[in-house]
Design a protein around this motif. Sequence first.
Motif, PDB file in Angstrom:
ATOM      1  N   ARG A  37       0.837  -1.207   0.000  1.00 26.30           N
ATOM      2  CA  ARG A  37       0.000   0.000   0.000  1.00 26.30           C
ATOM      3  C   ARG A  37       0.870   1.254   0.000  1.00 26.30           C
ATOM      4  O   ARG A  37       0.561   2.231  -0.688  1.00 26.30           O
ATOM      5  N   LEU A  38       1.954   1.253   0.772  1.00 24.61           N
ATOM      6  CA  LEU A  38       2.870   2.390   0.768  1.00 24.61           C
ATOM      7  C   LEU A  38       3.424   2.632  -0.634  1.00 24.61           C
ATOM      8  O   LEU A  38       3.493   3.772  -1.095  1.00 24.61           O
ATOM      9  N   LYS A  39       3.810   1.560  -1.324  1.00 25.03           N
ATOM     10  CA  LYS A  39       4.320   1.698  -2.685  1.00 25.03           C
ATOM     11  C   LYS A  39       3.285   2.340  -3.603  1.00 25.03           C
ATOM     12  O   LYS A  39       3.626   3.179  -4.439  1.00 25.03           O
ATOM     13  N   GLN A  40       2.029   1.937  -3.441  1.00 23.49           N
ATOM     14  CA  GLN A  40       0.961   2.501  -4.269  1.00 23.49           C
ATOM     15  C   GLN A  40       0.815   3.999  -4.023  1.00 23.49           C
ATOM     16  O   GLN A  40       0.745   4.783  -4.972  1.00 23.49           O
ATOM     17  N   VAL A  41       0.768   4.394  -2.760  1.00 23.09           N
ATOM     18  CA  VAL A  41       0.601   5.814  -2.432  1.00 23.09           C
ATOM     19  C   VAL A  41       1.817   6.617  -2.911  1.00 23.09           C
ATOM     20  O   VAL A  41       1.669   7.711  -3.466  1.00 23.09           O
ATOM     21  N   ILE A  42       3.002   6.073  -2.717  1.00 27.56           N
ATOM     22  CA  ILE A  42       4.228   6.747  -3.157  1.00 27.56           C
ATOM     23  C   ILE A  42       4.192   6.983  -4.665  1.00 27.56           C
ATOM     24  O   ILE A  42       4.520   8.068  -5.145  1.00 27.56           O
ATOM     25  N   ALA A  43       3.767   5.978  -5.420  1.00 30.35           N
ATOM     26  CA  ALA A  43       3.691   6.119  -6.875  1.00 30.35           C
ATOM     27  C   ALA A  43       2.609   7.129  -7.271  1.00 30.35           C
ATOM     28  O   ALA A  43       2.847   8.012  -8.102  1.00 30.35           O
ATOM     29  N   GLU A  44       1.430   7.012  -6.659  1.00 35.54           N
ATOM     30  CA  GLU A  44       0.315   7.915  -6.982  1.00 35.54           C
ATOM     31  C   GLU A  44       0.662   9.367  -6.670  1.00 35.54           C
ATOM     32  O   GLU A  44       0.326  10.276  -7.418  1.00 35.54           O
ATOM     33  N   GLN A  45       1.319   9.591  -5.547  1.00 43.66           N
ATOM     34  CA  GLN A  45       1.601  10.948  -5.067  1.00 43.66           C
ATOM     35  C   GLN A  45       2.975  11.467  -5.507  1.00 43.66           C
ATOM     36  O   GLN A  45       3.327  12.599  -5.195  1.00 43.66           O
ATOM     37  N   GLN A  46       3.752  10.634  -6.171  1.00 45.74           N
ATOM     38  CA  GLN A  46       5.101  10.999  -6.635  1.00 45.74           C
ATOM     39  C   GLN A  46       5.962  11.516  -5.468  1.00 45.74           C
ATOM     40  O   GLN A  46       6.481  12.631  -5.485  1.00 45.74           O
ATOM     41  N   ILE A  47       6.100  10.667  -4.470  1.00 48.30           N
ATOM     42  CA  ILE A  47       6.805  11.008  -3.235  1.00 48.30           C
ATOM     43  C   ILE A  47       8.319  10.927  -3.432  1.00 48.30           C
ATOM     44  O   ILE A  47       8.832   9.969  -4.007  1.00 48.30           O
ATOM     45  N   ALA A  48       9.029  11.948  -2.910  1.00 44.97           N
ATOM     46  CA  ALA A  48      10.489  12.022  -3.036  1.00 44.97           C
ATOM     47  C   ALA A  48      11.211  11.651  -1.732  1.00 44.97           C
ATOM     48  O   ALA A  48      12.401  11.369  -1.746  1.00 44.97           O
ATOM     49  N   GLY A  49      10.510  11.699  -0.600  1.00 43.82           N
ATOM     50  CA  GLY A  49      11.130  11.400   0.684  1.00 43.82           C
ATOM     51  C   GLY A  49      10.078  11.085   1.725  1.00 43.82           C
ATOM     52  O   GLY A  49       8.910  11.446   1.575  1.00 43.82           O
ATOM     53  N   LEU A  50      10.493  10.419   2.800  1.00 43.19           N
ATOM     54  CA  LEU A  50       9.584   9.980   3.862  1.00 43.19           C
ATOM     55  C   LEU A  50       9.987  10.590   5.196  1.00 43.19           C
ATOM     56  O   LEU A  50      11.177  10.704   5.495  1.00 43.19           O
ATOM     57  N   VAL A  51       8.987  10.961   5.994  1.00 42.85           N
ATOM     58  CA  VAL A  51       9.207  11.470   7.345  1.00 42.85           C
ATOM     59  C   VAL A  51       8.469  10.529   8.293  1.00 42.85           C
ATOM     60  O   VAL A  51       7.242  10.465   8.273  1.00 42.85           O
ATOM     61  N   VAL A  52       9.228   9.792   9.083  1.00 43.22           N
ATOM     62  CA  VAL A  52       8.649   8.817  10.009  1.00 43.22           C
ATOM     63  C   VAL A  52       8.675   9.403  11.409  1.00 43.22           C
ATOM     64  O   VAL A  52       9.732   9.828  11.893  1.00 43.22           O
ATOM     65  N   GLY A  53       7.515   9.432  12.050  1.00 46.40           N
ATOM     66  CA  GLY A  53       7.425   9.934  13.420  1.00 46.40           C
ATOM     67  C   GLY A  53       8.194   9.044  14.375  1.00 46.40           C
ATOM     68  O   GLY A  53       8.102   7.815  14.316  1.00 46.40           O
ATOM     69  N   LEU A  54       8.981   9.662  15.252  1.00 49.31           N
ATOM     70  CA  LEU A  54       9.786   8.939  16.238  1.00 49.31           C
ATOM     71  C   LEU A  54       9.249   9.276  17.626  1.00 49.31           C
ATOM     72  O   LEU A  54       9.483  10.374  18.135  1.00 49.31           O
TER      73      LEU A  54
END
Length: 158
Positions: free
Chosen positions: A62-79
């Motif tokens: 699902r993450l791959k799908q959203v990344i492709a749909e939204q053309q994501i360049a980087g990720l911010v993961v809450g710590l």
Amino acid sequence: MSGTLITDDLAEFRASLPDGGRLMGLDVGSKTVGLACCDSQWTIATATETIARRKFSKDLERLKQVIAEQQIAGLVVGLPLNLDGSQSKQTQASRAFAQNIRVLELPILLWDERWSTQAVTRDLIAVDVSRKRRSEIVDKMAAAYILQGAIDGLAAIA
């Protein structure tokens, strides 16, 4: 994959990104992952969706799908650090999740999210959102809160 950046240093993360490009924020929990995306100029974060966690392979798909749909360049993961800045079991779980999503081959920023869920919940209560509705949207709203903090930080170093 081994070269995929995972950092908590905002300047290092910024240097790994192209100029502009959409970012995705993730609020990683044991039962759900909240997602948020921002515009390519890094001005506003918008809650996107909440993924109910199942097997990691399904979550990753699902993450791959959203990344492709939204053309994501980087990720911010809450710590999720403890209030004193120390690490908890959930901090370790978020770090492990970040390690696991390195296969996406996008730079990953680990962003302090100590107050995200509490702040979002307080805001939702203030505008009289029902408890049931809050439970449905709090994770993706927390992801937007996390991402907004990171993009505000990026703007300050630009």
